[in-house]
Design a protein around this motif. Sequence first.
Motif, PDB file in Angstrom:
ATOM      1  N   GLU A 152       0.793  -1.166   0.193  1.00 14.00           N
ATOM      2  CA  GLU A 152      -0.294  -0.089  -0.148  1.00 14.00           C
ATOM      3  C   GLU A 152       0.605   1.209   0.042  1.00 14.00           C
ATOM      4  OE1 GLU A 152      -2.927  -0.305  -0.553  1.00 14.00           O
ATOM      5  OE2 GLU A 152      -3.383  -2.005  -0.658  1.00 14.00           O
ATOM      6  N   ALA A 153       1.828   0.934   0.788  1.00 16.19           N
ATOM      7  CA  ALA A 153       3.516   2.775   0.612  1.00 16.19           C
ATOM      8  C   ALA A 153       3.101   2.705  -1.156  1.00 16.19           C
ATOM      9  CB  ALA A 153       4.303   2.057   1.307  1.00 16.19           C
ATOM     10  N   ILE A 154       3.277   1.790  -1.364  1.00 18.98           N
ATOM     11  CA  ILE A 154       4.332   1.778  -3.222  1.00 18.98           C
ATOM     12  C   ILE A 154       3.466   2.563  -3.375  1.00 18.98           C
ATOM     13  CG2 ILE A 154       5.184   0.523  -4.972  1.00 18.98           C
ATOM     14  CD1 ILE A 154       6.755  -1.086  -2.909  1.00 18.98           C
ATOM     15  N   LEU A 155       2.438   1.485  -3.725  1.00 17.30           N
ATOM     16  CA  LEU A 155       0.782   1.971  -4.408  1.00 17.30           C
ATOM     17  C   LEU A 155       0.025   3.892  -4.284  1.00 17.30           C
ATOM     18  CD1 LEU A 155      -1.605   1.781  -6.296  1.00 17.30           C
ATOM     19  CD2 LEU A 155      -3.037   0.763  -3.911  1.00 17.30           C
ATOM     20  N   PHE A 156       0.543   4.009  -2.977  1.00 17.61           N
ATOM     21  CA  PHE A 156       0.101   5.943  -2.912  1.00 17.61           C
ATOM     22  C   PHE A 156       2.084   6.887  -3.407  1.00 17.61           C
ATOM     23  CE2 PHE A 156      -2.249   7.108   0.653  1.00 17.61           C
ATOM     24  CZ  PHE A 156      -3.116   7.008   1.116  1.00 17.61           C
ATOM     25  N   ILE A 157       2.560   6.165  -3.042  1.00 21.21           N
ATOM     26  CA  ILE A 157       4.081   6.843  -3.972  1.00 21.21           C
ATOM     27  C   ILE A 157       3.736   6.402  -5.406  1.00 21.21           C
ATOM     28  CG2 ILE A 157       6.403   7.291  -4.116  1.00 21.21           C
ATOM     29  CD1 ILE A 157       6.448   5.845  -1.861  1.00 21.21           C
ATOM     30  N   MET A 158       3.376   5.805  -5.913  1.00 15.92           N
ATOM     31  CA  MET A 158       3.040   5.114  -7.617  1.00 15.92           C
ATOM     32  C   MET A 158       1.599   6.088  -8.001  1.00 15.92           C
ATOM     33  SD  MET A 158       3.956   1.409  -8.305  1.00 15.92           S
ATOM     34  CE  MET A 158       3.960   1.316  -9.883  1.00 15.92           C
ATOM     35  N   ALA A 159       0.933   6.116  -8.061  1.00 15.61           N
ATOM     36  CA  ALA A 159       0.268   6.632  -7.992  1.00 15.61           C
ATOM     37  C   ALA A 159      -0.828   7.917  -7.856  1.00 15.61           C
ATOM     38  CB  ALA A 159      -1.487   5.663  -6.672  1.00 15.61           C
ATOM     39  N   GLY A 160      -0.354   8.217  -5.911  1.00 23.78           N
ATOM     40  CA  GLY A 160      -0.840   9.318  -5.892  1.00 23.78           C
ATOM     41  C   GLY A 160      -0.079   9.972  -5.967  1.00 23.78           C
ATOM     42  N   GLY A 161       1.139   9.955  -6.609  1.00 25.49           N
ATOM     43  CA  GLY A 161       2.186  11.396  -6.555  1.00 25.49           C
ATOM     44  C   GLY A 161       2.254  11.911  -8.724  1.00 25.49           C
ATOM     45  N   THR A 162       2.249  10.395  -9.065  1.00 26.54           N
ATOM     46  CA  THR A 162       3.339  10.874 -10.029  1.00 26.54           C
ATOM     47  C   THR A 162       1.112  10.926 -11.496  1.00 26.54           C
ATOM     48  OG1 THR A 162       1.960   8.348 -10.330  1.00 26.54           O
ATOM     49  CG2 THR A 162       4.538   8.787 -10.020  1.00 26.54           C
ATOM     50  N   THR A 163       0.696  10.917 -10.761  1.00 27.42           N
ATOM     51  CA  THR A 163      -1.165  11.150 -10.922  1.00 27.42           C
ATOM     52  C   THR A 163      -1.248  12.495 -10.894  1.00 27.42           C
ATOM     53  OG1 THR A 163      -2.178  10.679  -9.876  1.00 27.42           O
ATOM     54  CG2 THR A 163      -1.860   8.734 -11.113  1.00 27.42           C
ATOM     55  N   THR A 164      -1.143  13.216 -10.196  1.00 25.54           N
ATOM     56  CA  THR A 164      -1.265  14.735  -9.977  1.00 25.54           C
ATOM     57  C   THR A 164      -0.290  15.161 -10.415  1.00 25.54           C
ATOM     58  OG1 THR A 164      -2.473  14.263  -7.749  1.00 25.54           O
ATOM     59  CG2 THR A 164      -1.705  16.415  -8.093  1.00 25.54           C
TER      60      THR A 164
ATOM     61  N   VAL B 244     -14.918  10.132 -16.786  1.00 28.97           N
ATOM     62  CA  VAL B 244     -14.782   9.597 -15.489  1.00 28.97           C
ATOM     63  C   VAL B 244     -12.902   9.773 -15.081  1.00 28.97           C
ATOM     64  CG1 VAL B 244     -16.820   8.088 -14.856  1.00 28.97           C
ATOM     65  CG2 VAL B 244     -15.030   7.474 -17.129  1.00 28.97           C
ATOM     66  N   PRO B 245     -12.511  10.269 -14.989  1.00 25.23           N
ATOM     67  CA  PRO B 245     -11.010  10.253 -14.841  1.00 25.23           C
ATOM     68  C   PRO B 245     -10.777   9.565 -13.660  1.00 25.23           C
ATOM     69  CG  PRO B 245     -11.782  12.738 -14.417  1.00 25.23           C
ATOM     70  CD  PRO B 245     -12.970  12.158 -15.297  1.00 25.23           C
ATOM     71  N   PHE B 246     -12.331   9.635 -13.056  1.00 34.43           N
ATOM     72  CA  PHE B 246     -11.276   8.524 -11.571  1.00 34.43           C
ATOM     73  C   PHE B 246     -11.867   7.436 -12.300  1.00 34.43           C
ATOM     74  CE2 PHE B 246     -10.290  12.961 -10.447  1.00 34.43           C
ATOM     75  CZ  PHE B 246      -8.485  13.094 -10.050  1.00 34.43           C
ATOM     76  N   LEU B 247     -12.492   6.848 -12.917  1.00 35.24           N
ATOM     77  CA  LEU B 247     -13.298   6.174 -13.113  1.00 35.24           C
ATOM     78  C   LEU B 247     -14.898   6.063 -12.184  1.00 35.24           C
ATOM     79  CD1 LEU B 247     -12.486   3.420 -14.676  1.00 35.24           C
ATOM     80  CD2 LEU B 247     -12.420   1.876 -13.323  1.00 35.24           C
ATOM     81  N   ILE B 248     -15.557   4.595 -12.199  1.00 34.73           N
ATOM     82  CA  ILE B 248     -16.671   4.860 -12.172  1.00 34.73           C
ATOM     83  C   ILE B 248     -16.920   3.694 -10.357  1.00 34.73           C
ATOM     84  CG2 ILE B 248     -18.019   6.469 -12.588  1.00 34.73           C
ATOM     85  CD1 ILE B 248     -19.083   4.707 -14.342  1.00 34.73           C
ATOM     86  N   GLY B 249     -17.685   3.296  -9.538  1.00 32.02           N
ATOM     87  CA  GLY B 249     -18.055   2.119  -9.249  1.00 32.02           C
ATOM     88  C   GLY B 249     -17.356   2.412  -7.582  1.00 32.02           C
ATOM     89  N   ASP B 250     -17.530   0.937  -7.634  1.00 34.23           N
ATOM     90  CA  ASP B 250     -16.538   0.540  -6.276  1.00 34.23           C
ATOM     91  C   ASP B 250     -15.255   0.561  -6.172  1.00 34.23           C
ATOM     92  OD1 ASP B 250     -16.547  -1.956  -7.610  1.00 34.23           O
ATOM     93  OD2 ASP B 250     -17.594  -2.744  -6.104  1.00 34.23           O
ATOM     94  N   ARG B 251     -14.851   0.708  -7.664  1.00 32.38           N
ATOM     95  CA  ARG B 251     -13.248   0.902  -7.935  1.00 32.38           C
ATOM     96  C   ARG B 251     -12.750   2.381  -7.758  1.00 32.38           C
ATOM     97  NH1 ARG B 251     -10.863  -4.432  -7.564  1.00 32.38           N
ATOM     98  NH2 ARG B 251     -12.236  -5.723  -6.264  1.00 32.38           N
ATOM     99  N   ALA B 252     -13.494   3.067  -7.840  1.00 34.91           N
ATOM    100  CA  ALA B 252     -12.702   4.040  -8.216  1.00 34.91           C
ATOM    101  C   ALA B 252     -11.665   5.119  -7.287  1.00 34.91           C
ATOM    102  CB  ALA B 252     -14.098   4.959  -8.402  1.00 34.91           C
ATOM    103  N   CYS B 253     -10.837   5.245  -8.244  1.00 34.52           N
ATOM    104  CA  CYS B 253      -9.903   6.063  -7.544  1.00 34.52           C
ATOM    105  C   CYS B 253     -10.493   6.255  -6.267  1.00 34.52           C
ATOM    106  CB  CYS B 253      -9.103   6.972  -8.854  1.00 34.52           C
ATOM    107  SG  CYS B 253      -7.381   7.689  -7.437  1.00 34.52           S
ATOM    108  N   ALA B 254      -9.876   6.433  -5.339  1.00 38.88           N
ATOM    109  CA  ALA B 254     -10.296   6.950  -4.517  1.00 38.88           C
ATOM    110  C   ALA B 254      -9.159   8.976  -4.089  1.00 38.88           C
ATOM    111  CB  ALA B 254      -9.779   6.540  -2.361  1.00 38.88           C
ATOM    112  N   GLY B 255      -8.214   8.287  -4.839  1.00 36.57           N
ATOM    113  CA  GLY B 255      -8.028   9.954  -5.167  1.00 36.57           C
ATOM    114  C   GLY B 255      -8.323  10.915  -5.239  1.00 36.57           C
ATOM    115  N   LYS B 256      -9.299  11.016  -5.616  1.00 35.91           N
ATOM    116  CA  LYS B 256      -9.797  12.246  -6.074  1.00 35.91           C
ATOM    117  C   LYS B 256      -9.940  13.271  -5.400  1.00 35.91           C
ATOM    118  CE  LYS B 256     -14.388  14.127  -8.309  1.00 35.91           C
ATOM    119  NZ  LYS B 256     -15.466  13.466  -9.036  1.00 35.91           N
ATOM    120  N   PRO B 257     -10.424  13.910  -4.147  1.00 38.50           N
ATOM    121  CA  PRO B 257     -10.093  14.798  -3.572  1.00 38.50           C
ATOM    122  C   PRO B 257      -8.686  15.110  -3.139  1.00 38.50           C
ATOM    123  CG  PRO B 257     -11.502  13.638  -2.709  1.00 38.50           C
ATOM    124  CD  PRO B 257     -10.661  12.584  -3.660  1.00 38.50           C
ATOM    125  N   MET B 258      -8.032  14.437  -2.821  1.00 38.16           N
ATOM    126  CA  MET B 258      -6.118  14.704  -3.425  1.00 38.16           C
ATOM    127  C   MET B 258      -5.604  15.353  -4.645  1.00 38.16           C
ATOM    128  SD  MET B 258      -2.801  13.217  -2.610  1.00 38.16           S
ATOM    129  CE  MET B 258      -2.488  13.021  -4.512  1.00 38.16           C
TER     130      MET B 258
END
Length: 532
Positions: free
Chosen positions: A288-300, A443-457
């Motif tokens: 989860e730490a790796i995912l945070f760095i990969m997805a949270g940092g690079t996409t923004t 839907v840049p953060f997708l939709i449904g229960d697998r949508a990206c949770a990082g939208k607010p950030m």
Amino acid sequence: MDSRQVLPLIITYTVACIISLLFLTASRLIFHPLRNYPGPLLARLTDAYPGYFAIRKCLHLKTYYNFQKYGPVLRQAPNRLIFNTITALHDIYLNPKVTKGDSYRSSQLRAKYPSIINAIDRDQHRRKRKFIGQALTERSMRSFEPVMSSQIDIFLKILLRSSRKGNPIPVNVSKQCQYLGVDVIGMLAFGHQFKTQTEDSFRFIPQVIDAMSWRINTYMHFPLLSYLENVLAILGKRQVIRFGDAVTSMIKARMAQDKDAHHDLYSIVADYIGKGQQGLYRGELWPEAILFIMAGGTTTATTMSAMFFYLSRNPAVYSTLATEIRSTFKSADEIHSGSQLNSCKYLRACIDETLRMSPPSLAILWRQQEARDHGNDPFIVDGHIIPPGTQVGVSLYSLFHNEEYFPNSFTFMPERWLDSPVGGEDAVSGHETVSTTIRKAFVPFLIGDRACAGKPMAYLEASLTLARVLWFFDFEVAPGQVESSGAGKPGRTDGRGRPDEFQLDDIFVAAHDGPTLIFNRRDDFWRTLERD
């Protein structure tokens, strides 16, 4: 064994291979349940077709052009269908009986536990999302905002140093945005200061992330290559070890602190670690730490880099946005979350148009009907009955450039997101209100229960960064960089020939370079930064 015995064995083996190949070809072209769906011949025969373009980091472009040739549904691999309609988007990602496709099994690399992004089992994902998603809610962002703002201030001071009067230093915005993204997400994940904006020690992280993302994307489209993971990992072993050591030290350092020392992911999940099915297994914290760095940092970082690109090449948009920011706020201190920032409708429109033009994740997010639901109602996507075991998906890049939903789809037009013109009637020609159709398609953060949770950030970081940059500076393309630095090259026929489109590499998340800009200090407003 003499040569007289070897020759018959070679002939027998060769004939067996030919027969097997012919049988496989016939089964996938003539007898396969997806045989009637259009698509390139090689795509119907082998996963090597999408794998080849994934290796070249341009699968999103090939997919877009295949839709132009074959229509709104095509067979991209022997057992995969990809769609380009709103109906398919909702049929796939809002279906409660659908889970992530088997291709995600190839994305786990050597991790013992899957992360929230590649957990195939719905219950496992739901358990993870319950705890990890709390760090990314709007409420969490309000608590984290001072930390985020402090990192943005560092970003601004770096721009200030580059903006030497009469001789500004060109800035590769991609690199600076990547460093900002890594530093912000390090603090949000484990209260850890990577300091990539100001120091060299951890600046290798964006490159390691890109390499890992490229391998993951390639394996997901060509699973056979995943068996080479140990070989490919060895090629970058030194950087992989450095990255692993960085993540490990980050986790250990945070666990040695009081749980509430920072508002971060760890403070939220600490009480649930080691609780198994009632919380998180101890080994789950690492992926989860790796995912945070990969997805949270690079996409923004991708979104901000692309927005700088489009603003620097669209003077009218730049002027309208700058006017909005500079008339809404009376000082830089007022630029924070709240009613004033929310009132900047054109800023939000520019961010949305950037997300549409250049989605920060270009991956095809594969789904399939979960095995336990096969005996019930058929899985139907846009009127097509999907055979069990078939993976289906939507390419957001193709959907966001579908002319049926987004006319002039390769033109940067923030006005398409506004319900009323900004700047009066002369500012926007032929403006219409936002249609329900494009809202459903966007839907840049997708939709449904697998949508990206990082939208607010993502929205908060992009909004704060761009608003503050425009408060302190004016910027433009660096001399000699107009036709390069992130732009398409006229005359190219591979999808990269549009000079007004920010070029992205498809590596699950998007890789990019540029634009290279110069920043000029705005009047005396910049002196606030110098005093801090």
